[in-house]
Design an enzyme around this catalytic site. Structure first.
Site, PDB file in Angstrom:
ATOM      1  N   GLY A   1       0.828  -1.195   0.000  1.00 22.19           N
ATOM      2  CA  GLY A   1       0.000   0.000   0.000  1.00 22.19           C
ATOM      3  C   GLY A   1       0.864   1.246   0.000  1.00 22.19           C
TER       4      GLY A   1
ATOM      5  CB  THR B   1       7.467   6.012 -13.455  1.00 22.09           C
ATOM      6  OG1 THR B   1       8.261   7.153 -13.078  1.00 22.09           O
ATOM      7  CG2 THR B   1       6.058   6.173 -12.932  1.00 22.09           C
ATOM      8  CG  ASN B   2      10.943   1.937 -16.386  1.00 19.69           C
ATOM      9  OD1 ASN B   2      10.729   1.424 -15.290  1.00 19.69           O
ATOM     10  ND2 ASN B   2      11.101   1.218 -17.476  1.00 19.69           N
ATOM     11  CD  GLU B   3       9.223   7.623 -17.716  1.00 15.17           C
ATOM     12  OE1 GLU B   3       9.255   7.178 -18.871  1.00 15.17           O
ATOM     13  OE2 GLU B   3       8.555   7.080 -16.796  1.00 15.17           O
TER      14      GLU B   3
ATOM     15  CD  GLU C   1       7.704  -4.547  -4.804  1.00 16.86           C
ATOM     16  OE1 GLU C   1       6.640  -4.993  -5.241  1.00 16.86           O
ATOM     17  OE2 GLU C   1       7.770  -3.613  -3.980  1.00 16.86           O
TER      18      GLU C   1
END
Length: 749
Positions: A484, A732-734, A600
């Site tokens: 979460g 995010t990959n950015e 992770e």
């Protein structure tokens, strides 16, 4: 026979430092001059390197094999030094013999620095312009050879001729003509004409020739990697110093992401090459497949990095007085030699699309890893096959993700705690055994099990009571956790989260909303909250809790995803949890969170790569038996072969990144930047694989599961839709690119 032991990391580090220090003193890259102007200096350097023992690499693999040769080549590339030291050392590895079974005297001379040998493949080179040579009936060598490195500084030439055989000649003999052939604005390549030169001819088997050719291309890719890395490091430093619009250009996101992409590409290139060389030195049967994958990847990756490096430098990089142009040229020359990229792609296409079905080669994981791989494979054959597996595969996608009965069965093996310390009931197995487990689980298409991130978090930050309560049920396969983290206004920017946890006696009361929660159906939620709204900086006021999902006050609103799964908006309204449910210290959640996310990302990166690897093998199996629109076998289509070979190189890079992260985690490290690189690369690799597969399969590839004629049960297109999630999930990959640039490369915020 391969050596029983290989040089260790410490020995390799000493070798690297020694070579780098020597070259900085004798051939500093910033002041290196064109080779043709100082042939005596080149010859002296060649002899000095031999005196350091480098010319003897390969003669005793336990002292230094292909890995060490590649390492030295990297350092030569960094120094802008194109000395072909690898030629003699690769001949040491190839170990050609005279008809009497003896080593040719020339090899002993070159190891002693008394001979300087260059190697040429002639008609077997792989490049149509490389020329050829032949032996006449009198045992004399004739022909014309091109692209011979530093023939003007060498004393001897070894050239492959028909037979195949290896012909050795003295380049100082009458009848040898050497002519410089500048290439890409550099000196160092020559055309050699041979007119009846006395030669010593050594038998060379097809296997020896193939191995020698693969090693030569891999060594050149290593030198190109060194050159590309040196130029990249200069570009990163330049980006931190060069100012435009009142700020360093390295603070601009476009530059940061450009350089982060180059860092990831270089990491993949370096790891695949080192991995292939290691497999060779271990005596792995399939080492050449690893080598071809590394060369195919390097042929495109390193050139792209070189282009991006030059773009970062801008106009300053055009000056020949600058070091970077020299590296740009060398990268291109090295990855093109011996037909490198094209030859590698042809070999990979033959491997994966040939008459004999072949899969991605397995790593030699050592005795324990190899034995465990077989153990897991046998267990899955018993517990996850036949009607049981078929029934699971018939379910909808969202129902296939988890199987509680299977998780409990696996829990009885103890493998959920494969990497856990023994004090927590784990098996404390190493990285190679973990890799074997992930590989076999993905190959069997088994549902996910355990809660690896939460378990790792509890082992480090959990209280004794938490460890005693939660770890055993995870180990038994009885508990699954959700994460979460994300909120409507706090996706990748977790420091902006608003979900509140307020102390009320012996409890905390939680109010807020989490979105895009995937494992909302789990037993527990690892929930990030704000416990200090006034904290500065904001991330200093976060705390984490383990929240049972049957706690009153939790409302779940599900949503179907575009890939056939589901996620949920989860509302927490006056949810009361005991204070002892907090993981870590009060307001110390950021530390726990960052470690958990890094772990992770490492797990996700590895898992995705294995999913892609399995799908790739299934796609190749389909293509081997498929017919194209023109009625010809698809496996013979040049476009199909090209795209499959490119994918093979990219998948190998992803597998190496996965293994690299696993090794670091096993060593007790938190590989923040490498895990971020693995996560970025693997998610986008999954997207690229899906798009390439659809290109090759056409409309048939778009048919979903259950549709008549669906290719591979529709899993290719479904995986593509699923892939979109991985470039967003867990940061995010950015954001990951910015993390790599700022914290990994040291660029300004």
């Amino acid at each position: 026979m391969p050596p029983t032991t290989l040089p260790g990391d410490e020995e390799r580090a000493l070798l690297r430092d020694s070579v780098r220090g020597f070259l900085e003193r004798h051939w500093p890259p910033a002041t290196a001059v064109p080779w043709s102007r100082e042939p005596a200096r080149v010859q002296a350097l060649w002899q000095q390197l031999a005196a350091q023992g480098l010319a003897a690499l390969g003669s005793d693999p336990s002292e230094g094999g292909l890995r060490e040769i590649a390492l030295v080549m990297e350092e030569l590339g960094r120094a802008g030094c194109t000395l072909p030291l690898h030629h003699g050392t690769l001949l040491n590895l190839a170990a050609p013999r005279t008809p009497q079974g003896e080593e040719p005297a020339l090899l002993a001379l070159q190891r002693a620095g008394e001979a300087r040998v260059v190697l040429c493949f002639g008609a077997f080179d792989g490049d149509r312009g490389a020329g050829q040579a032949r032996i006449d009936d009198d045992g004399r060598l004739h022909g014309e050879l091109a692209f011979v490195e530093h023939a003007d500084s060498a004393t001897h030439l070894a050239v492959v001729v028909d037979g195949p055989a290896l012909a050795l000649i003295d380049l100082r003999a009458p009848g040898v003509r050497i002519e410089a052939t500048p290439a890409m604005g550099t000196q160092g390549l020559f055309r050699v004409a041979l007119d009846g030169i006395a030669a010593t001819v050594l038998a060379l088997s097809e296997e020896q020739l193939g191995a020698l050719h693969a090693m030569a291309r891999l060594a050149l890719c290593a030198r190109a990697t060194g050159a590309a890395e040196r130029a990249f490091e200069l570009a990163v430093a330049y980006a931190g110093e060069r100012r435009q619009f009142g700020r360093p250009i390295g603070s601009f996101q476009a530059i940061q992401h450009k350089l982060a992409d180059s860092h990831i590409a270089l990491l993949g290139a370096r790891l695949t090459q080192a991995g292939a060389a290691r497999q060779h030195d271990l005596g792995a049967d399939n080492w050449r497949v690893f080598a071809e994958a590394a060369c195919a990847l390097a042929a495109t990756t390193l050139r792209r990095v070189s282009l991006e490096t030059q773009h970062t430098f801008g106009a300053i990089g055009y000056s020949e007085e600058h070091e970077a142009p020299r590296h740009f040229k060398q990268v291109h020359l090295d990855v093109l030699r011996h037909g490198s990229g094209r030859r590698a792609r042809e070999a990979l296409a033959d491997h994966f699309l040939g008459d004999t079905p072949r899969t991605l080669p397995e790593y030699d994981l050592g005795p324990a890893g190899n034995a465990f791989r077989e153990e897991v494979r046998a267990w899955l054959q018993t517990h996850w096959s036949g009607e049981r597996k078929a029934a699971h595969e018939a379910l909808d996608f969202k129902a296939r993700e988890y199987d509680r009965e299977f998780a409990r069965e696996l829990g009885r093996t103890g493998w959920i705690g494969l990497s856990w310390p023994q004090r927590f009931g784990g098996q404390a197995r190493g990285a190679f055994e973990q890799l074997a487990f992930v590989e076999e689980m993905e190959r069997a298409e088994a549902p996910r099990v355990g809660a690896p991130v939460q378990a790792a978090m509890l082992q480090v930050h959990g209280s004794a009571a938490q460890q005693a309560r939660y770890l055993p049920e995870i180990l038994r396969g009885e508990a699954i956790y959700g994460m979460g983290y994300s909120e409507p206004d706090a996706g990748s920017d977790l420091a902006s989260m608003r979900t509140r946890a307020v102390r009320d006696g012996d409890h905390y009361v939680i109010d807020g909303q989490k979105i895009w929660t995937t494992t909302y159906w789990g037993d527990y939620m690892l929930l990030a909250t704000r416990t200090d709204p006034e904290a500065s900086p904001p991330h200093a006021g976060l705390s984490l809790f383990i929240v049972p999902m049957d706690t009153p006050g939790i409302t779940i609103r599900t949503s179907t995803t575009m890939y056939g799964g589901s996620f949920a908006n989860v509302f927490y309204d006056g949810v009361r949890v005991p204070a002892e449910a907090m993981v870590g210290e009060l307001h110390g959640g950021w530390k726990v969170l960052v470690g958990a996310l890094a772990t992770e990302r490492g797990f996700i990166g590895g898992g995705i790569v294995m999913k892609v690897a399995h799908a790739f093998e299934q796609l190749c199996e389909h293509l081997r038996g498929a017919t194209g629109a023109d009625g010809r076998p698809m496996r013979l289509d040049p476009l199909v072969r090209e795209r499959i070979a490119d994918l093979a190189g990219q998948i190998e890079a992803g597998r190496r990144m996965m293994m690299h992260c696993a090794e670091r985690v096993d060593a007790g490290e938190t590989p923040l930047h490498d895990a971020a690189a693995s996560k970025v690369y693997s998610g986008e690799l999954m997207e690229r694989f899906g798009e390439v597969a659809l290109d090759l399969l056409g409309m048939e590839g778009t048919l979903g599961e259950g549709s008549p004629g669906a290719v591979l049960r529709g899993r290719i297109e479904q995986n593509l839709r699923h892939a979109l999630m991985w470039v967003i999930s867990i940061g995010t990959n950015e954001i990951q690119r910015s993390l790599i640039a700022q914290r990994g490369l040291g660029l300004p915020r």
